[in-house]
Design a protein around this motif. Structure first.
Motif: not given
Length: 199
Positions: A118-123, A145-149
């Protein structure tokens, strides 16, 4: 006494990595509850199940208690881990806190598969909103996911050839997972009674 032991054994089995992690159909046949969680994530966030599953494989190899390796000073004295990443999704503590705050999922645990996906869906949903990355684009979702937005927006990954290569691996695995899932999703969606008595 026996009942307690059985609960412990079943708990250990449910949190153990899948036997065939390269095949999404085999993963979901072995872990039906994971499939239910993945479908719930898809319905809630609109992210196809094969994308976060490919990302999760890369991040933790589906280990519920995965952590970055311990770092050592002079090769002997432990100085801590490279980051606070933990669990199936390797979510960092601060980002996980943002997820909990925004979703209200206060009992969420990084070592619980349902919460992790669910967290990954949110991200992935936020990556689309912030950086315009399609939820079907595993390569660029993984780079977010790795570098941030912010890092993705600044293209920090361009100075990390190894990361770009890993993102390509995630993308290829996502495509394989998608092809596999297309072959078995109808069977997986059938109920227990139908699978048992009608093959």
């Amino acid at each position: 006494m026996f009942a307690s032991a059985l609960v412990l054994v079943l708990s250990a089995c449910s949190s153990s990595p899948p036997a065939s992690p390269e095949n999404l159909c085999e993963i979901f046949k072995e872990k039906r509850d994971w499939h239910k969680s993945a479908l719930k994530m898809n319905k809630k966030w609109g992210t196809p199940v094969h994308v976060p599953m490919a990302m999760m494989y890369q991040e933790s190899s589906f280990k519920h208690n995965a952590r970055p390796p311990m770092e050592y000073f002079l090769g002997v004295i432990p100085t801590g881990r490279a980051s606070s990443a933990y669990g199936y999704s390797q979510a960092k503590t601060l980002t996980w806190g943002d997820y909990v705050k925004e979703t209200g999922n206060r009992g969420a645990s990084r070592s619980n598969f349902d919460d992790a996906i669910d967290f990954m869906g949110w991200f992935t949903d936020k990556s689309q909103k912030i950086n315009g990355v399609s939820k079907w684009d595993a390569r660029n979702q993984y780079l977010n996911y790795h570098e941030g937005w912010g890092g993705y927006k600044r293209k920090t990954y361009n100075s990390k050839a190894w990361l770009v290569k890993v993102a390509g691996t995630v993308d290829q695995r996502s495509k394989r997972y998608a092809a596999q899932y297309n072959q078995c999703k109808d069977e997986l969606n059938r109920g227990w009674f139908s699978r048992t008595f009608f093959g």
